[in-house]
Write a protein that holds these residues in place. Sequence first.
Motif, short mmCIF file in Angstrom:
data_model
loop_
_atom_site.label_atom_id
_atom_site.label_comp_id
_atom_site.label_asym_id
_atom_site.label_seq_id
_atom_site.Cartn_x
_atom_site.Cartn_y
_atom_site.Cartn_z
N LEU A 63 12.30 5.72 -0.98
CA LEU A 63 11.57 4.97 0.05
C LEU A 63 10.14 5.45 0.24
CD1 LEU A 63 14.37 4.67 2.77
CD2 LEU A 63 13.65 2.92 1.14
N TYR A 64 9.32 4.49 0.58
CA TYR A 64 7.91 4.68 0.93
C TYR A 64 7.80 4.53 2.43
CZ TYR A 64 3.38 2.51 2.00
OH TYR A 64 2.18 2.17 2.57
N SER A 65 6.89 5.28 3.06
CA SER A 65 6.64 5.05 4.47
C SER A 65 5.18 5.33 4.78
CB SER A 65 7.56 5.93 5.33
OG SER A 65 7.50 5.53 6.67
N LEU A 102 4.93 1.79 12.08
CA LEU A 102 5.47 2.51 10.93
C LEU A 102 5.97 1.49 9.92
CD1 LEU A 102 6.42 5.34 9.83
CD2 LEU A 102 8.63 4.83 10.89
N ASP A 103 5.54 1.61 8.68
CA ASP A 103 6.05 0.78 7.60
C ASP A 103 7.13 1.55 6.84
OD1 ASP A 103 4.42 -1.54 7.73
OD2 ASP A 103 2.79 -0.51 6.70
N GLY A 104 8.18 0.88 6.44
CA GLY A 104 9.18 1.47 5.55
C GLY A 104 9.44 0.46 4.44
N LEU A 105 9.20 0.83 3.22
CA LEU A 105 9.42 -0.10 2.10
C LEU A 105 10.24 0.59 1.01
CD1 LEU A 105 6.35 -0.89 3.29
CD2 LEU A 105 6.44 -2.49 1.37
N ASP A 106 10.92 -0.23 0.21
CA ASP A 106 11.75 0.31 -0.88
C ASP A 106 10.97 0.37 -2.20
OD1 ASP A 106 11.51 -2.37 -1.41
OD2 ASP A 106 13.65 -2.81 -1.37
N GLU A 143 -6.68 -4.42 2.24
CA GLU A 143 -5.48 -5.26 2.10
C GLU A 143 -4.48 -4.85 3.17
OE1 GLU A 143 -5.08 -7.75 -0.45
OE2 GLU A 143 -3.05 -8.38 0.08
N ARG A 144 -4.06 -3.58 3.18
CA ARG A 144 -3.28 -3.03 4.29
C ARG A 144 -3.89 -1.66 4.60
NH1 ARG A 144 -1.81 -7.69 4.30
NH2 ARG A 144 0.36 -8.44 4.26
N ARG A 145 -4.27 -1.45 5.86
CA ARG A 145 -4.86 -0.15 6.22
C ARG A 145 -3.73 0.78 6.67
NH1 ARG A 145 -7.47 -1.14 10.49
NH2 ARG A 145 -9.61 -1.52 9.91
N VAL A 146 -3.29 1.58 5.70
CA VAL A 146 -2.10 2.41 5.92
C VAL A 146 -2.40 3.83 5.48
CG1 VAL A 146 0.32 2.75 5.28
CG2 VAL A 146 -0.59 0.42 5.43
N ILE A 147 -2.01 4.82 6.30
CA ILE A 147 -1.95 6.18 5.77
C ILE A 147 -0.48 6.46 5.45
CG2 ILE A 147 -4.12 7.04 6.72
CD1 ILE A 147 -2.57 8.38 8.95
N LEU A 201 1.85 4.75 8.14
CA LEU A 201 1.42 4.23 9.44
C LEU A 201 0.32 3.21 9.20
CD1 LEU A 201 1.24 7.47 11.60
CD2 LEU A 201 2.88 5.58 11.87
N GLN A 202 0.55 1.98 9.66
CA GLN A 202 -0.42 0.90 9.47
C GLN A 202 -1.12 0.62 10.79
OE1 GLN A 202 -0.83 -3.68 7.70
NE2 GLN A 202 1.02 -2.49 7.28
N MET A 203 -2.44 0.36 10.72
CA MET A 203 -3.22 0.11 11.93
C MET A 203 -4.05 -1.13 11.78
SD MET A 203 -6.31 0.81 13.80
CE MET A 203 -7.24 2.06 12.96
N CYS A 216 -2.36 -12.64 4.03
CA CYS A 216 -0.99 -13.03 3.70
C CYS A 216 -0.67 -12.74 2.22
CB CYS A 216 -0.81 -14.51 3.99
SG CYS A 216 0.92 -15.02 3.93
N HIS A 217 0.43 -12.07 2.01
CA HIS A 217 0.91 -11.84 0.64
C HIS A 217 2.44 -11.69 0.65
CE1 HIS A 217 0.29 -7.14 1.11
NE2 HIS A 217 1.46 -7.50 1.57
N ARG A 218 2.99 -11.57 -0.54
CA ARG A 218 4.43 -11.30 -0.63
C ARG A 218 4.67 -10.39 -1.82
NH1 ARG A 218 7.24 -17.04 -2.52
NH2 ARG A 218 5.87 -17.47 -4.27
O1 GTQ Z 1 2.27 -4.77 5.39
O2 GTQ Z 1 2.67 -5.86 3.57
O3 GTQ Z 1 2.67 -0.01 4.06
O4 GTQ Z 1 2.33 -4.69 1.31
C1 GTQ Z 1 2.54 -1.15 1.99
C2 GTQ Z 1 2.44 -2.34 1.30
C3 GTQ Z 1 2.56 -2.35 4.05
C4 GTQ Z 1 2.47 -4.80 4.17
C5 GTQ Z 1 2.59 -1.17 3.36
C6 GTQ Z 1 2.42 -3.53 1.99
C7 GTQ Z 1 2.48 -3.54 3.37
#
Ligand code: GTQ
Length: 357
Positions: free
Chosen positions: A99-101, A169-173, A78-82, A103-105, A114-116
């Motif tokens: 906060l969450y953070s 870099l992803d940063g999410l709440d 779904e999202r390849r993130v470490i 690295l997405q590749m 696509c999602h929300r």
């Molecule tokens: O790209 O939508 O790091 O849904 C974590 C959850 C990225 C994204 C993240 C997510 C996303």
Amino acid sequence: MDIVTTQAKHYEKPELTPERKALYDRLDAKHVAPLWEVLSKIIPASPTPETIPALWRYEELRPLLMEAGRLLTAKEAERRVIMLENPAVRGQSKITQSLYSGLQMILPGEIAVCHRHAASALRFVIEGTAAYTAVEGERTTMHPGDFILTPSWSYHDHGNPGNDPVVWLDGLDIPLVNMFDSSFFERHPEERQPNVIPEGDALARYGANMMPVDYAPSGHSSPIFNYPYSQSRDTLDRLYRFGPVSPCHGVKMRYINPATGGYPMPTIGAFIQLLPKGFRGLTHRATDATVFSVVEGSGRTKVGDQMFSWGPRDLFVVPSWYPVAHEADVESVLFSFSDRPAQQALGLWREEAPVRA
Ligand code: GTQ
């Protein structure tokens, strides 16, 4: 600079006598408890973050991310993130309390479907030039140093039509949203959302110090969703030449929602700063725990009594209220983000700059 951090005086806990202890045990059986035993813990005199300062070296993370790329497709994941997990709260998928953070590749030819979600997200591009993020019908090409938004409940997907891996870099709440138990998530009916708005529309319409004459905000976030590094770097460069330079922050700018002058998103604020060659910053602190991403240069940041040396693409986190001081060997640029807008909206944010020695 030496810091003396004095803990303000708190009340004194009453003595624990056998009769009192016996009462507390009876209270316990009824799911009630004496406040006076815990008051100084639940209302500390100043912040006592559980999270700790930490640094992640990009050159150590990159090979691991690439191996994840060999083992899973972006679609499978779904999202390849470490995720960058704060070492003091492993397993909680957070870098700070709120906060969450991570690295997405995305590899060449891949898409992230696509999602929300209710969580607001920012992207800060670390490496690669060919990927795009699509937000609510418009694509934007991601260049290193670009600051990109995907506001709460906006459909977004990512893709990499180029020839090289792209990392951001992803940063999410996420922890904040989950604190309120207000999380929602859904997939778009299609893997990629229809591309209905020409690339560059948002920046042309809202990013030139003008607003469409009939503009009415459609949400709580900025109508711009890519703040290109070319613009922010050029601004830092000019402002450094024009001065003045803050003794704590160098030349530090806050990204804005151009319609309000406020933050781009309600919960996450973002900043970019230039530290001149040879900069020796004064110690400061604030209640918003902050994640830093090094864009250019090399230097050191003292966080509490720890010194972190950093270079391009390294990441570090400063928990709430830790004294922090930056030093740069060469001209350096730091991107950072925090929950400052949320704290300010709630009247909680405080800073001390410079910290009294
Ligand atoms: O790209 O939508 O790091 O849904 C974590 C959850 C990225 C994204 C993240 C997510 C996303």
